[in-house]
Design a protein around this motif. Sequence first.
Motif, PDB file in Angstrom:
ATOM      1  N   THR A 159      16.684  23.920  -0.515  1.00  0.00           N
ATOM      2  CA  THR A 159      15.703  22.869  -0.283  1.00  0.00           C
ATOM      3  C   THR A 159      14.401  23.145  -1.021  1.00  0.00           C
ATOM      4  O   THR A 159      14.001  24.295  -1.206  1.00  0.00           O
ATOM      5  CB  THR A 159      15.412  22.709   1.213  1.00  0.00           C
ATOM      6  OG1 THR A 159      14.861  23.930   1.726  1.00  0.00           O
ATOM      7  CG2 THR A 159      16.674  22.372   1.979  1.00  0.00           C
ATOM      8  N   LEU A 160      13.748  22.068  -1.402  1.00  0.00           N
ATOM      9  CA  LEU A 160      12.431  22.126  -2.042  1.00  0.00           C
ATOM     10  C   LEU A 160      11.466  21.255  -1.262  1.00  0.00           C
ATOM     11  O   LEU A 160      11.737  20.075  -1.025  1.00  0.00           O
ATOM     12  CB  LEU A 160      12.519  21.634  -3.494  1.00  0.00           C
ATOM     13  CG  LEU A 160      11.179  21.388  -4.210  1.00  0.00           C
ATOM     14  CD1 LEU A 160      10.410  22.693  -4.379  1.00  0.00           C
ATOM     15  CD2 LEU A 160      11.407  20.713  -5.552  1.00  0.00           C
ATOM     16  N   THR A 161      10.350  21.844  -0.866  1.00  0.00           N
ATOM     17  CA  THR A 161       9.276  21.108  -0.208  1.00  0.00           C
ATOM     18  C   THR A 161       7.990  21.363  -0.975  1.00  0.00           C
ATOM     19  O   THR A 161       7.688  22.511  -1.318  1.00  0.00           O
ATOM     20  CB  THR A 161       9.097  21.572   1.254  1.00  0.00           C
ATOM     21  OG1 THR A 161      10.337  21.449   1.947  1.00  0.00           O
ATOM     22  CG2 THR A 161       8.030  20.743   1.958  1.00  0.00           C
ATOM     23  N   ILE A 162       7.243  20.297  -1.261  1.00  0.00           N
ATOM     24  CA  ILE A 162       5.956  20.440  -1.946  1.00  0.00           C
ATOM     25  C   ILE A 162       4.877  19.863  -1.048  1.00  0.00           C
ATOM     26  O   ILE A 162       4.941  18.698  -0.643  1.00  0.00           O
ATOM     27  CB  ILE A 162       5.957  19.721  -3.313  1.00  0.00           C
ATOM     28  CG1 ILE A 162       7.049  20.293  -4.217  1.00  0.00           C
ATOM     29  CG2 ILE A 162       4.592  19.848  -3.980  1.00  0.00           C
ATOM     30  CD1 ILE A 162       7.205  19.567  -5.540  1.00  0.00           C
ATOM     31  N   ARG A 163       3.901  20.705  -0.711  1.00  0.00           N
ATOM     32  CA  ARG A 163       2.822  20.268   0.172  1.00  0.00           C
ATOM     33  C   ARG A 163       1.529  20.987  -0.224  1.00  0.00           C
ATOM     34  O   ARG A 163       1.516  22.213  -0.360  1.00  0.00           O
ATOM     35  CB  ARG A 163       3.177  20.577   1.632  1.00  0.00           C
ATOM     36  CG  ARG A 163       2.180  20.075   2.654  1.00  0.00           C
ATOM     37  CD  ARG A 163       2.635  20.359   4.074  1.00  0.00           C
ATOM     38  NE  ARG A 163       3.855  19.619   4.411  1.00  0.00           N
ATOM     39  CZ  ARG A 163       5.036  20.185   4.645  1.00  0.00           C
ATOM     40  NH1 ARG A 163       5.172  21.508   4.562  1.00  0.00           N
ATOM     41  NH2 ARG A 163       6.082  19.446   4.950  1.00  0.00           N
ATOM     42  N   ASN A 164       0.464  20.236  -0.411  1.00  0.00           N
ATOM     43  CA  ASN A 164      -0.850  20.804  -0.734  1.00  0.00           C
ATOM     44  C   ASN A 164      -0.795  21.754  -1.934  1.00  0.00           C
ATOM     45  O   ASN A 164      -1.325  22.865  -1.908  1.00  0.00           O
ATOM     46  CB  ASN A 164      -1.434  21.532   0.487  1.00  0.00           C
ATOM     47  CG  ASN A 164      -1.666  20.603   1.657  1.00  0.00           C
ATOM     48  OD1 ASN A 164      -2.005  19.440   1.475  1.00  0.00           O
ATOM     49  ND2 ASN A 164      -1.454  21.105   2.863  1.00  0.00           N
ATOM     50  N   HIS A 165      -0.108  21.301  -2.986  1.00  0.00           N
ATOM     51  CA  HIS A 165       0.002  22.035  -4.256  1.00  0.00           C
ATOM     52  C   HIS A 165       0.916  23.265  -4.186  1.00  0.00           C
ATOM     53  O   HIS A 165       0.977  24.024  -5.147  1.00  0.00           O
ATOM     54  CB  HIS A 165      -1.379  22.478  -4.767  1.00  0.00           C
ATOM     55  CG  HIS A 165      -2.344  21.355  -4.958  1.00  0.00           C
ATOM     56  ND1 HIS A 165      -2.166  20.387  -5.920  1.00  0.00           N
ATOM     57  CD2 HIS A 165      -3.496  21.042  -4.297  1.00  0.00           C
ATOM     58  CE1 HIS A 165      -3.171  19.529  -5.857  1.00  0.00           C
ATOM     59  NE2 HIS A 165      -3.979  19.888  -4.881  1.00  0.00           N
TER      60      HIS A 165
END
Length: 269
Positions: free
Chosen positions: A14-20
């Motif tokens: 899984t890939l999560t992108i949050r706040n850079h």
Amino acid sequence: MTAVAEQTIVDQVTLTIRNHVATVVIDRQHVLNAVDGTAQARLNEIWAQLEADPSVRAVVITGAGTRAFCVGADMSASAVDKTGLEYWAGLDPNGFGGLSLRTSLNIPVIARVNGYALGGGMEMVLGADIVVASETAKFGLTEPRVGRLALDGGIHQLVRRIPHTQAMGMLLTGRKADAAEMQSMGLVNEVVPAEELDAAVQRWVDQILACAPTSVRAVKQMVTQTGHLTAKEARGLRLPALMAALDSEDSAEGVRAFQEKRPPVWPGR
């Protein structure tokens, strides 16, 4: 007859992108987060996606659960039926997990090592820039114990990252070492109790985010691309990320913020 429901195991990366910040999680807990062909392909897709996303300023890679970061290649997968020569001929140019030998990712990578990091998992650790480990983590290039070799950067990188005799002591025996020992060798930045692992990783992330994104990208590219050169030769290279950082809005903002005695607000360009 009583019908028995079939249980399906869903493999995930899984890939999560949050706040850079991008977080990559290998979630194959039924095989201690070992990587098969599908997971390898997915990881390569993720790294390519992140390379193309200038908003991402740091990456954390880890394994799901509490037992393992990654124990390398999935020995239960059909790929292990290949001979050693067949395996060698099909090696990914980017290394294990698409990371261990990757030279095109200009984003800092933090390995959050929450358990076993063996074989290819250890090679992914060697492909990271910062390593934060739980006290319970174990590291090792154990391939010789199953008649294989750490060909995805493990052999060649370990002898460049820690003292020769320490590296050979691990490579020639396939033994495992705990996080404290790996920290004493210089491979691990910080070792913390398991319950403090996330907080420790966040501290490192916050320190990266406090820096100008263009400067960080330039540092990563300069280190990655110039390891084979002398320091004087390396300084003379006009690498793309370096030139972008020198003429960036970040550079101007950093000076203004210093003069105005305030925290910088990085444009990231």
